[in-house]
Design a protein around this motif. Structure first.
Motif, short mmCIF file in Angstrom:
data_model
loop_
_atom_site.label_atom_id
_atom_site.label_comp_id
_atom_site.label_asym_id
_atom_site.label_seq_id
_atom_site.Cartn_x
_atom_site.Cartn_y
_atom_site.Cartn_z
N VAL A 64 0.86 -1.19 0.00
CA VAL A 64 0.00 0.00 0.00
C VAL A 64 0.89 1.24 0.00
N ASP A 65 0.93 1.93 -1.14
CA ASP A 65 1.67 3.19 -1.27
C ASP A 65 3.12 3.08 -0.77
N THR A 66 3.77 2.00 -1.16
CA THR A 66 5.16 1.77 -0.78
C THR A 66 6.08 2.33 -1.86
N PRO A 67 7.19 2.98 -1.51
CA PRO A 67 8.13 3.46 -2.52
C PRO A 67 8.53 2.34 -3.48
N ALA A 68 8.61 2.70 -4.75
CA ALA A 68 8.87 1.69 -5.79
C ALA A 68 10.16 0.94 -5.55
N ALA A 69 11.20 1.62 -5.13
CA ALA A 69 12.49 0.97 -4.90
C ALA A 69 12.37 -0.11 -3.82
N GLU A 70 11.59 0.18 -2.79
CA GLU A 70 11.40 -0.79 -1.70
C GLU A 70 10.60 -1.99 -2.18
N VAL A 71 9.59 -1.76 -2.99
CA VAL A 71 8.80 -2.86 -3.55
C VAL A 71 9.68 -3.77 -4.39
N ARG A 72 10.50 -3.17 -5.25
CA ARG A 72 11.38 -3.98 -6.10
C ARG A 72 12.37 -4.79 -5.26
N GLN A 73 12.91 -4.17 -4.22
CA GLN A 73 13.88 -4.85 -3.36
C GLN A 73 13.24 -6.05 -2.66
N ILE A 74 12.06 -5.85 -2.11
CA ILE A 74 11.36 -6.94 -1.42
C ILE A 74 10.98 -8.04 -2.40
N ALA A 75 10.48 -7.66 -3.56
CA ALA A 75 10.07 -8.64 -4.57
C ALA A 75 11.24 -9.52 -4.98
N HIS A 76 12.40 -8.91 -5.17
CA HIS A 76 13.60 -9.68 -5.56
C HIS A 76 14.06 -10.58 -4.43
N TYR A 77 14.09 -10.05 -3.20
CA TYR A 77 14.57 -10.81 -2.05
C TYR A 77 13.67 -12.01 -1.76
N CYS A 78 12.37 -11.82 -1.84
CA CYS A 78 11.43 -12.89 -1.49
C CYS A 78 11.16 -13.85 -2.64
N GLY A 79 11.36 -13.40 -3.87
CA GLY A 79 11.03 -14.21 -5.03
C GLY A 79 9.57 -14.11 -5.42
N LEU A 80 9.02 -12.89 -5.34
CA LEU A 80 7.62 -12.68 -5.69
C LEU A 80 7.43 -12.76 -7.20
N ASP A 81 6.28 -13.29 -7.61
CA ASP A 81 5.93 -13.33 -9.03
C ASP A 81 5.12 -12.11 -9.45
N LEU A 82 4.32 -11.58 -8.53
CA LEU A 82 3.51 -10.40 -8.79
C LEU A 82 3.43 -9.55 -7.53
N VAL A 83 3.10 -8.28 -7.74
CA VAL A 83 2.81 -7.41 -6.61
C VAL A 83 1.38 -6.90 -6.77
N GLN A 84 0.68 -6.82 -5.64
CA GLN A 84 -0.70 -6.36 -5.61
C GLN A 84 -0.74 -5.03 -4.89
N LEU A 85 -1.24 -4.01 -5.55
CA LEU A 85 -1.16 -2.64 -5.06
C LEU A 85 -2.52 -2.15 -4.59
N HIS A 86 -2.62 -1.81 -3.31
CA HIS A 86 -3.90 -1.46 -2.71
C HIS A 86 -4.01 0.01 -2.31
N ARG A 100 5.29 -7.29 -12.65
CA ARG A 100 3.91 -7.62 -12.98
C ARG A 100 3.02 -7.21 -11.81
N CYS A 101 1.96 -6.47 -12.11
CA CYS A 101 1.13 -5.88 -11.05
C CYS A 101 -0.33 -6.32 -11.15
N ILE A 102 -0.93 -6.42 -9.98
CA ILE A 102 -2.38 -6.48 -9.83
C ILE A 102 -2.78 -5.19 -9.13
N LYS A 103 -3.66 -4.41 -9.71
CA LYS A 103 -4.09 -3.16 -9.07
C LYS A 103 -5.46 -3.35 -8.44
N ALA A 104 -5.54 -3.10 -7.14
CA ALA A 104 -6.82 -3.18 -6.44
C ALA A 104 -7.61 -1.89 -6.67
N VAL A 105 -8.89 -2.05 -6.94
CA VAL A 105 -9.78 -0.92 -7.20
C VAL A 105 -11.00 -1.04 -6.30
#
Length: 211
Positions: A64-86, A100-105
């Motif tokens: 939720v409204d996380t800085p893009a650099a932090e999202v990328r770092q976490i995604a790489h570290y954890c091995g995420l396939d997608l991020v869901q943005l709320h 790859r993103c899922i956008k919550a509406v």
């Protein structure tokens, strides 16, 4: 003949054993929440969960409204396939994130949902609108808002789903996917029997509708 059935995401998982069991029961995606709240996990916890998930099951991180650099770092570290943005992430944010993103509406009204097509994402997740809450309300909304909705991305239905109503939701909305969190919990904890019942019911109705 191969039947295309609804995709199922179990969200708010905090335990590697739950993640593995849900995946083996038929879940297509496992969601881990990085935003503040009672389901929040640390990157270290999420990495352990991701490592426990069998191959071919998507690993999704919720932000939720996380800085893009932090999202990328976490995604790489954890091995995420997608991020869901709320949060209030913009289309440009999604485009420049490089993931790859899922956008919550929020299902605030028909106009809000129609405008969501501007997002360059892999899927749109429609969730219950509740002022000041980013998601996970545990409350359903009026699914009729989604009738003949001209979306360019696949629709994932969320908001108050549980084993008792997911069949009706799948039959009425015909979503690409369904997302559940509190609807498969007992006293705030994921319940394996509810998870299995949710998956079973969603699959049964989806296969019948597709057939």
């Amino acid at each position: 003949m191969q039947v295309n059935t609804v995709r199922i995401k179990i969200c708010g998982v905090r335990d590697p054993r739950i993640a593995e069991t849900a995946a083996l029961a038929g879940a297509d995606a496992i969601g881990m929440v990085f935003a503040p709240g009672r389901r929040q996990v640390t990157p270290e916890q999420a990495r352990a969960i991701c490592q426990a998930i069998p191959p071919l099951v998507a690993r999704v991180g919720v932000f939720v409204d996380t800085p893009a650099a932090e999202v990328r770092q976490i995604a790489h570290y954890c091995g995420l396939d997608l991020v869901q943005l709320h949060g209030r992430e913009s289309p440009d944010y999604c485009r420049e994130l490089g993931l790859r993103c899922i956008k919550a509406v929020p299902a605030r009204n028909r106009q809000t949902l129609e405008q969501a097509s501007i997002y360059p994402v892999a899927a749109l997740l429609v969730d219950t609108y509740l002022e000041g809450v980013a998601g996970g309300t545990g409350q359903p909304f009026n699914w009729r808002l989604l009738e003949n909705l001209p979306l360019k991305a696949p629709l994932i239905l969320a908001g108050g789903l549980n084993p008792a109503n997911v069949g009706r939701a799948v039959a009425l909305v015909r979503p690409y996917g369904v997302d559940v969190s509190s609807g498969v919990e007992v006293n705030g904890q994921k319940d394996l029997q509810l998870i299995k019942a949710f998956i079973k019911r969603a699959r049964e109705v989806s296969a019948y509708a597709a057939g």
